[in-house]
Every structure is written in C-alpha cells, then in structure tokens.
Enzyme design. Structure first.
Site, short mmCIF file in Angstrom:
data_model
loop_
_atom_site.label_atom_id
_atom_site.label_comp_id
_atom_site.label_asym_id
_atom_site.label_seq_id
_atom_site.Cartn_x
_atom_site.Cartn_y
_atom_site.Cartn_z
N LYS A 1 -64.94 27.07 -42.44
CA LYS A 1 -66.04 26.48 -41.67
C LYS A 1 -66.03 26.92 -40.21
O LYS A 1 -67.04 26.77 -39.52
CB LYS A 1 -66.01 24.95 -41.76
CG LYS A 1 -64.82 24.26 -41.15
CD LYS A 1 -64.87 22.76 -41.41
CE LYS A 1 -63.66 22.02 -40.88
NZ LYS A 1 -63.54 22.07 -39.41
N ASP A 2 -64.90 27.50 -39.74
CA ASP A 2 -64.82 27.99 -38.36
C ASP A 2 -65.26 29.44 -38.22
O ASP A 2 -65.40 29.94 -37.10
CB ASP A 2 -63.38 27.87 -37.83
CG ASP A 2 -62.90 26.44 -37.71
OD1 ASP A 2 -63.76 25.55 -37.52
OD2 ASP A 2 -61.68 26.20 -37.79
N ARG B 1 -73.16 17.22 -36.84
CA ARG B 1 -73.52 17.05 -38.26
C ARG B 1 -73.01 15.71 -38.77
O ARG B 1 -73.76 14.93 -39.40
CB ARG B 1 -72.93 18.19 -39.10
CG ARG B 1 -73.11 18.00 -40.61
CD ARG B 1 -72.27 19.01 -41.39
NE ARG B 1 -70.85 18.89 -41.11
CZ ARG B 1 -70.04 18.02 -41.70
NH1 ARG B 1 -70.51 17.17 -42.60
NH2 ARG B 1 -68.75 17.99 -41.41
N ARG B 2 -71.74 15.41 -38.53
CA ARG B 2 -71.16 14.16 -39.00
C ARG B 2 -71.83 12.96 -38.34
O ARG B 2 -72.09 11.94 -38.99
CB ARG B 2 -69.66 14.15 -38.72
CG ARG B 2 -68.87 15.08 -39.64
CD ARG B 2 -67.44 15.26 -39.18
NE ARG B 2 -66.66 16.01 -40.18
CZ ARG B 2 -65.50 16.59 -39.93
NH1 ARG B 2 -64.98 16.52 -38.70
NH2 ARG B 2 -64.86 17.25 -40.88
N ARG C 1 -61.83 14.81 -29.66
CA ARG C 1 -61.38 16.19 -29.87
C ARG C 1 -59.88 16.21 -30.07
O ARG C 1 -59.17 15.25 -29.81
CB ARG C 1 -61.75 17.05 -28.65
CG ARG C 1 -63.23 17.35 -28.47
CD ARG C 1 -63.78 18.32 -29.50
NE ARG C 1 -62.95 19.49 -29.68
CZ ARG C 1 -62.94 20.54 -28.87
NH1 ARG C 1 -63.74 20.57 -27.82
NH2 ARG C 1 -62.17 21.59 -29.11
N ARG D 1 -56.08 13.35 -33.32
CA ARG D 1 -57.19 12.43 -33.58
C ARG D 1 -56.74 11.17 -34.32
O ARG D 1 -57.24 10.08 -34.06
CB ARG D 1 -58.31 13.16 -34.34
CG ARG D 1 -59.16 14.04 -33.43
CD ARG D 1 -60.23 14.77 -34.19
NE ARG D 1 -59.71 15.96 -34.85
CZ ARG D 1 -60.37 16.67 -35.76
NH1 ARG D 1 -61.57 16.27 -36.16
NH2 ARG D 1 -59.84 17.75 -36.28
N CYS E 1 -72.00 25.62 -34.28
CA CYS E 1 -71.52 24.24 -34.21
C CYS E 1 -72.31 23.38 -33.24
O CYS E 1 -72.15 22.17 -33.19
CB CYS E 1 -70.04 24.22 -33.82
SG CYS E 1 -69.68 24.94 -32.21
#
Length: 310
Positions: A82-83, A130-131, A148, A154, A244
């Site tokens: 995804k990165d 998105r989340r 972050r 986190r 992103c």
C-alpha cells in the site's frame, strides 16, 4: 547466483519483521544463500508531526529505498504494497508478491469491545483520510484526530493520549504476532464498513529488472492469486493518479474461474462527496482501469484536483 544479498528495509519494527519473514521464506528454498538487512530511513519516517495527507506526494515510504536500489547499494527491498506508488523508479520492478495477509482495517479500543459500544463523540486516532471518511460514514458523531508513528508507537498513544480507539491494518498486527494479545480489544472492520487501501495486507519485493537470477529466486515466494487481485487494485490507483492525500480505496476479490469482484471509491476530505464503483470480470488491469474511468466520469477528477490544490 550471488552468495549474499543486501536487503533494504525501513527501520520500523513492523518493516523489519516483514523483511525477516521474507528472508526466512527465501531461505526455505535457498538455504545456501545469505541475506544482510540494510536499514533505511524514509521521508515518511522523518516527518511525524503532520498528517500523511498534508505531507502529500507519492513514495513517502519508498523513495529513499528506491534510490539505493537504483545505485546498487542494495539488491532488493521489502515494502508494504500500500506504500508503493503505481509508477516505479526507472529500471525497477516488483519481483514478487507473497501471499496476502488480511486486507482489512481493525479498530483497537481502550475500554469498549466494538464500534457500536463507543460513546457519542468518542475520540478516534488515524492519519488516513480514507479511514476517517469511512468511519465517519458509519458514525458521523465520532471525533477523528491525527495519530502518526509506527504501529507500536500508535498502540502506546492509544493509552497515553486517551484515544477511545485507533484504526490499524490487521495485517500489521498479525505479522507482529499481536492479534492474539489478550490485553488488546480488537474489532475487524469489514469491507462494508471500511473499504481497504489499494494493496493493503500484501507485500511488494522490489528489485532491478536486469537482475534475472534474483528474479528467479524471488519467484519461489510469489503468490499468483494475490498478484492477480493487487494488479487490479494498482491499475485503479494508477488510472486515478491517486496518492495518500486523497481518500481512495480499491479492493479486489478473486472468485471461481479467475473471476474478480472489485469495489472502489473516491471521496473529498470530509466524505460529503463519495463516489463509489463496483466491477466484475476476468482481466485485472481492465477491471481496474474501467472502474477508475467510471469514477472519473462521475466527477472524481475534480475532487482529486481540488484536494491537491488545497
């Protein structure tokens, strides 16, 4: 074939865990080959005081790694798919995509056990637009605040900064062996609640396209079913020219006889405009491309341009 390969990896615990997993899988097929990990700090690792959407750009977590691949400092690199931008550095290729972990997001709670039990106005931590958009669609009363840092950072902030819950990728928790931790209160978010990011849960092993012997070695851990679905998702992202800084999701599932079911969306920053699409077919890139073009026809291009301008 070389006797030792230099493997590039980000320095986070999760990135190193993923890289070590890839090395173990390769060693099953090539026990005589040695691997040395080269830790690399990326722009995305350095800038932790701003949300990912405001940092913007592509390749936040891979550009410095690709630089070292291009100049032959390292032989290959392990990324979270995804990165990885839809367009790779000149001369580089994704040499293998291992079997995908869970593509879904999870909520990790401080006190309650599920989304429905969160009180009105509960504080949720995520740096992903998105989340944020997906969660607010289900629970518009929730307060979203940027969080972050690496996965362990986190989780610590969940307690230290009094979040009611944070959103993480289930794959990361699984790879770290933390899904079964008794003290973590976790609920998986289905695709109906939060459509995953493109490539989420999959790994990308990137190398130089001229390293034929290495490509043959990497083929031993390649999973064709995962590659089939991810190919569709990445074509969707490429056609939209997404990054992103845009709330974009794309998720493909493989069915019988090489059929694919794809779902995707593009939204503005607060989710008030959300354009969605569903497609089925048997040609991954064509499905991804057609899904993206359908959203562009609906107005996705204007949403993306306005977000980039802002």
């Amino acid at each position: 074939m070389k006797r030792e390969f230099i493997v590039g990896s980000r320095r986070s615990k999760l990135a190193l865990t993923q890289t070590k997993w890839v090395i173990r899988e390769l060693k099953k097929h090539y026990p005589e080959v040695d691997f040395k990990i080269q830790e690399i700090v990326t722009k995305g690792d350095k800038i932790l005081d701003v949300t990912l959407s405001k940092v913007g750009g592509k390749g936040l977590f891979v550009s410095e790694v690709e630089d070292q691949l291009a100049d032959s400092t390292i032989d290959f690199a392990v990324h979270s798919m995804k990165d990885v931008p839809s367009k790779l550095y000149e001369g580089l290729v994704i040499g293998a995509i291992p079997k995908r972990e869970s593509p879904f997001d999870v909520l990790v709670f401080r006190e309650v056990n599920q989304l429905a039990d969160l009180p009105k106005g509960a504080l949720i931590g995520t740096s992903s637009l998105r989340r944020s958009v997906e969660l607010k669609r289900i629970r518009p009363d929730l307060e979203i605040r940027s969080i972050r840092g690496n996965i362990d950072t986190r989780l610590r902030k969940l307690e230290d900064e009094q979040f009611d819950a944070i959103i993480l990728a289930e794959a990361g928790l699984s790879r770290m062996g933390w899904l079964d931790e008794s003290h973590l209160k976790i609920e998986r978010l289905s695709a109906e609640i939060a459509l995953p990011a493109v490539g989420q849960g999959a790994l990308a092993i990137e190398c130089r396209k001229t390293d034929i012997a290495l490509l043959e070695m990497l083929a031993s851990i390649h999973d064709s079913d995962t590659a089939f679905t991810v190919q569709c998702e990445r074509k969707f992202l490429e056609t939209l020219n997404g990054g992103c800084e845009i709330p974009i999701a794309g998720f493909a599932e493989k069915g019988a006889a090489d059929s694919l079911f794809f779902r995707g969306f593009v939204a503005d920053a607060d989710g008030s405009k959300r354009l969605s699409v569903e497609k089925t077919g048997t040609e991954p890139e064509l499905i991804g491309q057609e899904a993206a073009r359908e959203l562009l026809d609906q107005g996705a291009k204007q949403i993306i341009q306005e977000l980039r301008h802002d």
